[in-house]
Write a protein that holds these residues in place. Structure first.
Motif, PDB file in Angstrom:
ATOM      1  N   ARG A  25     -62.214  -1.646 -16.212  1.00  0.00           N
ATOM      2  CA  ARG A  25     -61.721  -2.191 -17.743  1.00  0.00           C
ATOM      3  C   ARG A  25     -62.861  -2.451 -18.646  1.00  0.00           C
ATOM      4  NH1 ARG A  25     -60.716  -7.611 -17.270  1.00  0.00           N
ATOM      5  NH2 ARG A  25     -60.339  -7.758 -19.267  1.00  0.00           N
ATOM      6  N   ILE A  26     -64.200  -1.872 -18.420  1.00  0.00           N
ATOM      7  CA  ILE A  26     -64.929  -1.707 -19.220  1.00  0.00           C
ATOM      8  C   ILE A  26     -64.927  -0.842 -20.225  1.00  0.00           C
ATOM      9  CG2 ILE A  26     -66.987  -0.344 -18.163  1.00  0.00           C
ATOM     10  CD1 ILE A  26     -68.877  -2.787 -18.859  1.00  0.00           C
ATOM     11  N   PHE A  27     -64.250   0.328 -19.959  1.00  0.00           N
ATOM     12  CA  PHE A  27     -63.876   1.459 -20.571  1.00  0.00           C
ATOM     13  C   PHE A  27     -62.546   1.133 -21.502  1.00  0.00           C
ATOM     14  CE2 PHE A  27     -66.105   2.847 -16.666  1.00  0.00           C
ATOM     15  CZ  PHE A  27     -67.337   3.192 -17.189  1.00  0.00           C
ATOM     16  N   HIS A  28     -61.747   0.631 -20.890  1.00  0.00           N
ATOM     17  CA  HIS A  28     -60.377   0.186 -21.880  1.00  0.00           C
ATOM     18  C   HIS A  28     -59.723  -0.986 -21.137  1.00  0.00           C
ATOM     19  CE1 HIS A  28     -56.540   0.763 -23.297  1.00  0.00           C
ATOM     20  NE2 HIS A  28     -56.906   1.912 -24.221  1.00  0.00           N
ATOM     21  N   ALA A  68     -54.101   0.878 -15.312  1.00  0.00           N
ATOM     22  CA  ALA A  68     -53.627   2.266 -16.138  1.00  0.00           C
ATOM     23  C   ALA A  68     -53.850   3.355 -15.246  1.00  0.00           C
ATOM     24  CB  ALA A  68     -54.596   2.270 -17.346  1.00  0.00           C
ATOM     25  N   VAL A  69     -54.911   3.410 -14.578  1.00  0.00           N
ATOM     26  CA  VAL A  69     -55.401   4.695 -13.910  1.00  0.00           C
ATOM     27  C   VAL A  69     -54.518   4.658 -12.580  1.00  0.00           C
ATOM     28  CG1 VAL A  69     -57.134   5.824 -12.395  1.00  0.00           C
ATOM     29  CG2 VAL A  69     -57.986   4.126 -14.360  1.00  0.00           C
ATOM     30  N   ALA A  70     -54.179   3.514 -11.913  1.00  0.00           N
ATOM     31  CA  ALA A  70     -53.295   3.509 -10.661  1.00  0.00           C
ATOM     32  C   ALA A  70     -51.785   4.182 -11.283  1.00  0.00           C
ATOM     33  CB  ALA A  70     -53.214   2.213 -10.135  1.00  0.00           C
ATOM     34  N   ARG A  71     -51.252   3.788 -12.264  1.00  0.00           N
ATOM     35  CA  ARG A  71     -49.956   3.900 -12.928  1.00  0.00           C
ATOM     36  C   ARG A  71     -49.883   5.456 -13.053  1.00  0.00           C
ATOM     37  NH1 ARG A  71     -49.511   0.904 -17.666  1.00  0.00           N
ATOM     38  NH2 ARG A  71     -47.733   1.785 -17.928  1.00  0.00           N
ATOM     39  N   ALA A  72     -50.808   5.870 -13.812  1.00  0.00           N
ATOM     40  CA  ALA A  72     -50.977   7.487 -14.171  1.00  0.00           C
ATOM     41  C   ALA A  72     -51.186   8.196 -12.911  1.00  0.00           C
ATOM     42  CB  ALA A  72     -52.099   7.589 -15.080  1.00  0.00           C
ATOM     43  N   LYS A  97     -65.287  14.066 -25.555  1.00  0.00           N
ATOM     44  CA  LYS A  97     -65.670  13.727 -26.861  1.00  0.00           C
ATOM     45  C   LYS A  97     -64.893  12.572 -27.580  1.00  0.00           C
ATOM     46  CE  LYS A  97     -66.862  18.661 -27.675  1.00  0.00           C
ATOM     47  NZ  LYS A  97     -66.100  19.813 -27.694  1.00  0.00           N
ATOM     48  N   ALA A  98     -63.551  12.360 -27.304  1.00  0.00           N
ATOM     49  CA  ALA A  98     -62.988  11.515 -27.739  1.00  0.00           C
ATOM     50  C   ALA A  98     -63.355   9.936 -27.226  1.00  0.00           C
ATOM     51  CB  ALA A  98     -61.196  11.569 -27.479  1.00  0.00           C
ATOM     52  N   ALA A  99     -63.720  10.177 -25.991  1.00  0.00           N
ATOM     53  CA  ALA A  99     -64.600   8.872 -25.222  1.00  0.00           C
ATOM     54  C   ALA A  99     -65.645   8.435 -25.747  1.00  0.00           C
ATOM     55  CB  ALA A  99     -64.465   9.131 -23.640  1.00  0.00           C
ATOM     56  N   LYS A 100     -66.391   9.652 -26.288  1.00  0.00           N
ATOM     57  CA  LYS A 100     -67.636   9.235 -26.745  1.00  0.00           C
ATOM     58  C   LYS A 100     -67.398   8.556 -28.318  1.00  0.00           C
ATOM     59  CE  LYS A 100     -72.353  11.221 -27.375  1.00  0.00           C
ATOM     60  NZ  LYS A 100     -72.872  12.654 -27.113  1.00  0.00           N
ATOM     61  N   LYS A 101     -66.357   8.966 -28.967  1.00  0.00           N
ATOM     62  CA  LYS A 101     -66.305   8.372 -30.092  1.00  0.00           C
ATOM     63  C   LYS A 101     -66.032   6.857 -30.227  1.00  0.00           C
ATOM     64  CE  LYS A 101     -65.724  11.698 -33.629  1.00  0.00           C
ATOM     65  NZ  LYS A 101     -64.824  12.996 -33.694  1.00  0.00           N
ATOM     66  N   ARG A 102     -64.932   6.842 -29.069  1.00  0.00           N
ATOM     67  CA  ARG A 102     -64.349   5.442 -29.030  1.00  0.00           C
ATOM     68  C   ARG A 102     -65.119   4.177 -28.414  1.00  0.00           C
ATOM     69  NH1 ARG A 102     -61.685   2.325 -25.313  1.00  0.00           N
ATOM     70  NH2 ARG A 102     -60.425   0.586 -26.427  1.00  0.00           N
ATOM     71  N   LEU A 103     -66.165   4.830 -27.500  1.00  0.00           N
ATOM     72  CA  LEU A 103     -66.631   3.770 -26.859  1.00  0.00           C
ATOM     73  C   LEU A 103     -68.145   3.566 -27.488  1.00  0.00           C
ATOM     74  CD1 LEU A 103     -66.452   5.075 -23.186  1.00  0.00           C
ATOM     75  CD2 LEU A 103     -65.424   3.054 -23.866  1.00  0.00           C
ATOM     76  N   LEU A 129     -59.210   7.593 -19.747  1.00  0.00           N
ATOM     77  CA  LEU A 129     -58.996   6.286 -19.818  1.00  0.00           C
ATOM     78  C   LEU A 129     -59.730   5.513 -21.151  1.00  0.00           C
ATOM     79  CD1 LEU A 129     -57.886   3.413 -18.518  1.00  0.00           C
ATOM     80  CD2 LEU A 129     -60.256   3.308 -17.453  1.00  0.00           C
ATOM     81  N   SER A 130     -60.895   5.870 -21.186  1.00  0.00           N
ATOM     82  CA  SER A 130     -61.758   5.608 -22.453  1.00  0.00           C
ATOM     83  C   SER A 130     -60.830   5.934 -23.881  1.00  0.00           C
ATOM     84  CB  SER A 130     -62.906   5.860 -22.474  1.00  0.00           C
ATOM     85  OG  SER A 130     -63.571   5.769 -21.060  1.00  0.00           O
ATOM     86  N   ALA A 131     -60.388   7.063 -23.726  1.00  0.00           N
ATOM     87  CA  ALA A 131     -59.991   7.879 -25.119  1.00  0.00           C
ATOM     88  C   ALA A 131     -58.646   6.819 -25.134  1.00  0.00           C
ATOM     89  CB  ALA A 131     -59.804   9.073 -25.183  1.00  0.00           C
ATOM     90  N   GLY A 132     -57.921   6.649 -24.134  1.00  0.00           N
ATOM     91  CA  GLY A 132     -56.527   6.180 -24.619  1.00  0.00           C
ATOM     92  C   GLY A 132     -55.659   5.523 -23.485  1.00  0.00           C
ATOM     93  N   GLY A 133     -56.302   4.789 -22.569  1.00  0.00           N
ATOM     94  CA  GLY A 133     -55.758   4.176 -21.523  1.00  0.00           C
ATOM     95  C   GLY A 133     -54.719   4.792 -20.788  1.00  0.00           C
ATOM     96  N   PHE A 134     -53.736   4.105 -20.417  1.00  0.00           N
ATOM     97  CA  PHE A 134     -52.942   5.120 -19.381  1.00  0.00           C
ATOM     98  C   PHE A 134     -52.503   6.357 -20.099  1.00  0.00           C
ATOM     99  CE2 PHE A 134     -48.217   6.030 -18.896  1.00  0.00           C
ATOM    100  CZ  PHE A 134     -48.241   6.287 -17.601  1.00  0.00           C
ATOM    101  N   THR A 135     -52.127   6.478 -21.581  1.00  0.00           N
ATOM    102  CA  THR A 135     -51.664   7.812 -21.850  1.00  0.00           C
ATOM    103  C   THR A 135     -52.874   8.869 -21.894  1.00  0.00           C
ATOM    104  OG1 THR A 135     -50.642   6.410 -23.612  1.00  0.00           O
ATOM    105  CG2 THR A 135     -50.649   8.781 -23.709  1.00  0.00           C
TER     106      THR A 135
END
Ligand SMILES: Cc1cc2nc3c(=O)[nH]c(=O)nc-3n(C[C@H](O)[C@H](O)[C@H](O)COP(=O)(O)O)c2cc1C
Length: 393
Positions: A86-89, A95-99, A15-21, A341-347
């Motif tokens: 990177r299209i999502f964030h 970010a995905v590799a680090r997380a 839901k958070a991703a849907k709002k941000r994208l 990722l879409s909602a908040g990158g690495f976090t």
């Protein structure tokens, strides 16, 4: 916008991703092929199983770690390959590799990634696989194999279910293309999502970072991913090509997109050490069987000679428990971490991994098992479909 700390399950992150994208981008992430029957069934086939806990066992210490294709992981979930993150964030694959590394999990980098093999290879010391397709130009395939080896990827994952690009109708209606082509409808959509737009404009549009420039320019010319893939992917690929790749790589090798027992046995015979049971998250052949519905026959056919990984529809810790109870070594998923990722990158990716890890930990306690390898057939029962699954997600 819902704060990440208030996202308590993967659906909250969705839901958070849907709002941000912008809608065009969210639909590219969320959607499936044709009528999205496989996409829905991937989820609901988990509901067709119930769990049967053990009573009065000591679960004061839960150990979720296990090994997949010889690699130690902190819990049995692999981050599936997904192109163009990177299209999502703007933090994208980095970010995905680090997380994933922070969580002690395997990240499978897509060959269609928007950050290069070399950058991701050198970014973390976490376990990494490289996902590969068969391009018409075999020298490109060879070069990918040696680049992955040099960049310290420990395993290769060959995706076999993209003979042609799936019919993603949401993308057709939205006019989704990479690089993004501005239409009046899209301009309106982007204007409603200034945060995403600001980062896209300031950090630059993502491109296919692994491809040589001549192919990069082909992908630009053709506009849509469908046209690019249909022009560059080899439809005449057979088991012989897969066998050649396994030899060329000479290490742990998974085949992604297997959906029947016969193919699973054949994959083992040519040397695959991992079988990824997958219908590409419902994005390719609609009505293709869901991974959970074919898992038991594949487990029987493989007979412990390779690790079986269930990919698609996993959103809960109980989904992983069910896959393991039926004989899988690990679960695997794309959208769960892409929503984060879409909602908040690495976090956001870290939040997604924490949610799944916390759920699995709690589910194991409630199931009465303290170690992954204690989850077994006695913990699961099949409950055939009793109701039609919902038509709308
Ligand atoms: C946006 C997106 C891009 C994807 N790109 C790739 C890719 O480049 N290579 C690949 O093998 N699979 C790709 N997949 C499929 C995933 O690897 C995986 O099979 C699928 O996401 C599993 O379903 P789930 O999203 O329900 O977990 C992609 C999936 C999504 C959602």
């Amino acid at each position: 916008m819902r704060k990440l700390a208030n996202c308590h399950d993967i659906d909250d992150l969705r839901k958070a991703a849907k709002k941000r994208l912008p809608k065009t981008i969210f639909d590219f992430l969320d959607g499936g092929a044709d009528d999205e029957v496989s996409l829905r069934h991937n989820r609901y086939s988990f509901d067709q199983y119930t769990l049967v806990p053990d009573a009065l066992t000591d679960v004061s210490k839960i150990n979720m770690s296990t090994e997949v294709m010889g690699q130690k992981v902190s819990f049995p979930f692999i981050l599936s390959p997904t192109g163009m993150s990177r299209i999502f964030h703007h933090e994208g694959e980095k970010a995905v590799a680090r997380a994933a590394a922070k969580a002690g999990l395997i990240y499978s980098l897509s060959s269609n990634s928007s950050v290069s093999i070399e950058e991701i290879g050198h970014l973390t010391t976490g376990p990494k696989w490289f996902q590969i397709y068969v391009w018409k130009d075999r020298s490109l395939v060879k070069s990918f194999i040696s680049r992955a080896r040099e960049a310290n990827f420990q395993a290769l994952c060959l995706t076999i279910d993209v003979q042609v690009y799936g019919n993603r109708q949401r993308d057709l209606y939205n006019g989704m293309a990479t690089p993004i082509q501005l239409t009046p409808k899209l301009v309106l959509d982007l204007a409603r999502h200034p945060n995403w737009l600001f980062h896209m404009l300031s950090k630059g549009q993502p491109n296919l970072a692994n491809l040589p420039s001549e192919l990069g320019s082909v992908s630009k010319r053709v506009g849509s991913r469908a046209k690019y893939i249909n022009s560059q992917f080899d439809r005449s690929v057979t088991w012989k090509d897969a066998e050649w790749m396994i030899k060329e790589w000479g290490g742990p090798f998974a085949i992604k997109g297997i959906l029947n027992a016969q193919d699973a046995a054949r994959a083992v015979k040519i040397g695959a050490t991992g079988i990824i049971v997958s219908n590409h998250g419902g994005r390719q052949l609609d009505h293709a069987a869901s991974p959970m519905s074919v898992l038991p026959e594949i487990v029987d056919a493989v007979g412990g000679r390779a690790d079986i990984i269930v990919d698609g529809g996993i959103r809960r810790g109980t989904d992983i428990v069910k896959a393991i109870a039926l004989g899988a070594k690990s679960g695997m998923g794309g959208r769960p971490y892409l929503y984060g990722l879409s909602a908040g990158g690495f976090t956001g990716v870290s939040r997604a991994m924490n949610i799944i890890s916390d759920e699995l930990n709690r589910d194991m306690s409630l199931l009465g098992v303290d170690k992954i390898d204690k989850i077994g057939a006695r913990h699961i029962r099949h409950r055939p479909e009793q109701r039609p699954y919902p038509q709308n997600l």
